[in-house]
Write an enzyme that holds these catalytic residues in place. Structure first.
Site, PDB file in Angstrom:
ATOM      1  N   LYS A 173       1.325  -1.309  -0.109  1.00  0.00           N
ATOM      2  CA  LYS A 173      -0.329   0.131   0.399  1.00  0.00           C
ATOM      3  C   LYS A 173       0.690   1.142  -0.218  1.00  0.00           C
ATOM      4  O   LYS A 173       2.084   1.263   0.124  1.00  0.00           O
ATOM      5  CB  LYS A 173      -1.067  -0.385   1.251  1.00  0.00           C
TER       6      LYS A 173
HETATM    7  C1  LIG Z   1      -5.255  -4.211   1.075  1.00  0.00           C
HETATM    8  C2  LIG Z   1      -7.002  -4.133   1.080  1.00  0.00           C
HETATM    9  C3  LIG Z   1      -7.388  -4.351   2.128  1.00  0.00           C
HETATM   10  C4  LIG Z   1      -6.563  -5.521   3.346  1.00  0.00           C
HETATM   11  O1  LIG Z   1      -5.926  -5.156   4.114  1.00  0.00           O
HETATM   12  P1  LIG Z   1      -4.776  -5.738   4.732  1.00  0.00           P
HETATM   13  O2  LIG Z   1      -3.788  -5.096   5.421  1.00  0.00           O
HETATM   14  O3  LIG Z   1      -4.181  -6.847   3.374  1.00  0.00           O
HETATM   15  O4  LIG Z   1      -5.506  -7.396   6.040  1.00  0.00           O
HETATM   16  C5  LIG Z   1      -8.862  -4.557   2.315  1.00  0.00           C
HETATM   17  N1  LIG Z   1      -9.322  -3.635   1.503  1.00  0.00           N
HETATM   18  C6  LIG Z   1      -9.524  -3.310   0.164  1.00  0.00           C
HETATM   19  C7  LIG Z   1      -9.904  -2.114  -0.661  1.00  0.00           C
HETATM   20  C8  LIG Z   1      -7.485  -3.443   0.465  1.00  0.00           C
HETATM   21  O5  LIG Z   1      -6.985  -2.700  -0.768  1.00  0.00           O
END
Ligand SMILES: *Cc1c(COP(=O)(O)O)cnc(C)c1O
Length: 364
Positions: A173
């Site tokens: 991210k």
């Molecule tokens: C990455 C993501 C998640 C999950 O987050 P994690 O930290 O990987 O568990 C949930 N929703 C969206 C839209 C994402 O892009």
């Protein structure tokens, strides 16, 4: 990634304090900085975004059915299903790729308890319309803001919409803590409840007052977050210049468009999203294949849609009939590589590959 030496200083501090987890000083510092950055009252840090979603859903006492888009990362649906709540998929708007309020209205039943909007690609979900629907039908509204770190909508930073908004700090991210996440809220009671839930429901020493879980962020992860907060502006600037380079490089190609951000708002430019429509001489899938052949790791997102993934296809075999825009957009989108590991020269190479492919197909 932020500065390695700054990170190592925090590691020294951790070895000095011997405080590794359980709401340590670095986690508290990070929560404060993230809350300030989003101008929101509370940031409750968690071990990852999925657990943060699960805890927010549980703290809001959602049950029965919850309406979400199918056009999202699978964790939005799983966070409900994992807690025996039925995710009901609503369609998206073809222009914004976010929930279509009219479709949401159609999905409401006597069992509906809430709506989870997703700020897809960092672009705000229709927060006002969804709030009106929630108010009219007495539903709880929250957001999956995993794509929208620091972004704004009508001048207000994400984290301030609905009852709560969830961030992900996964390695892939914009902002990362290796793994991590958080819930942002202005609701004191809700924040208190989620802090309890993420620590097994401990109300004090030897006193468990709630059947909680383990959603704690560690000190080493918080250290990475603090270093990356210092680096955030330069990451966003780099992403923006990548996004603009893609826009220039892919101009005036038939059937190709880049998803545009509203320049009047704060954007993190985390995703560069290319749409391929019928006017393009090469199909979306063939463009992805051609890019992969050049070792350019572009991806189809969120193809084929949550409703077509096995666990949900089994539950709702005909969901796609009510999701025409989701079906269409998931056939059109390519997410292009970006981030600080890519520079403008490399992006120019990628756009040249795409241009050459289309032009060679355009000739009679
Ligand atoms: C990455 C993501 C998640 C999950 O987050 P994690 O930290 O990987 O568990 C949930 N929703 C969206 C839209 C994402 O892009």
């Amino acid at each position: 990634m932020g500065d390695k030496n700054e990170f190592l200083k925090y590691v020294e501090d951790i070895f000095e304090s011997k405080w590794l987890s359980n709401n340590g000083p670095l986690v508290q510092q990070l929560e404060q900085r993230i809350a300030q950055h989003h101008r929101v009252k509370h940031c409750v840090a968690m071990s990852n975004g999925t657990v943060a979603l699960e805890i927010a859903i549980r703290a809001l006492e959602l049950k029965g059915e919850v309406i979400i888009p199918s056009y999202t990362f699978i964790a939005t649906a799983h966070a409900l299903h994992w807690q025996a709540i039925t995710p009901v998929f609503a369609d998206i708007d073809a222009g914004t790729h976010c929930l279509d309020p009219e479709s949401v209205r159609k999905m409401i039943t006597p069992n509906t308890s809430g709506i989870i909007g997703v700020h897809l690609w960092g672009h705000a979900a229709p927060v006002e319309e969804l709030q009106n629907i929630a108010d009219e039908h007495n539903l709880k509204l929250m957001f999956d803001a995993a794509h929208a770190f620091g972004n704004s909508h009508k001048g207000k930073i994400m984290g301030n919409f609905g009852e709560a908004e969830v961030l992900s700090f996964h390695a892939t991210k914009l902002f990362n803590t290796f793994e991590g996440g958080a819930v942002l809220t202005n609701n004191d009671e809700l924040a208190k409840k989620m802090r309890l839930m993420r620590n097994f429901g401990f109300g004090g020493v030897d006193n468990v007052i709630y059947p909680g879980t383990n959603g704690k962020l560690t000190e080493i992860c918080a250290a990475m977050g603090l270093v990356n907060m210092d680096n955030l502006d330069s990451v966003i600037e780099h992403n923006k210049s990548n996004y603009l380079a893609y826009q220039r490089g892919l101009e005036r190609l038939p059937g190709i468009s880049i998803f545009r951000f509203d320049e009047a708002q704060k954007n993190n430019y985390q995703y560069v999203v290319m749409e391929v429509d019928e006017a393009c001489p090469v199909s979306r899938d063939d463009i992805v294949k051609a890019l992969h052949a050049e070792n350019i790791l572009a991806r189809k997102y969120f193809w084929p849609g949550c409703h077509n993934m096995k666990p949900y296809k089994l539950l709702f075999p005909h969901a796609g009939m009510l999701l025409p825009n989701t079906q269409a957009i998931s056939e059109r989108v390519i997410v292009l590589p970006t981030g600080t590991n890519l520079n403008i020269d490399e992006i120019n190479t990628i756009t040249t590959v795409i241009r050459t492919l289309l032009i060679s197909h355009d000739e009679p």
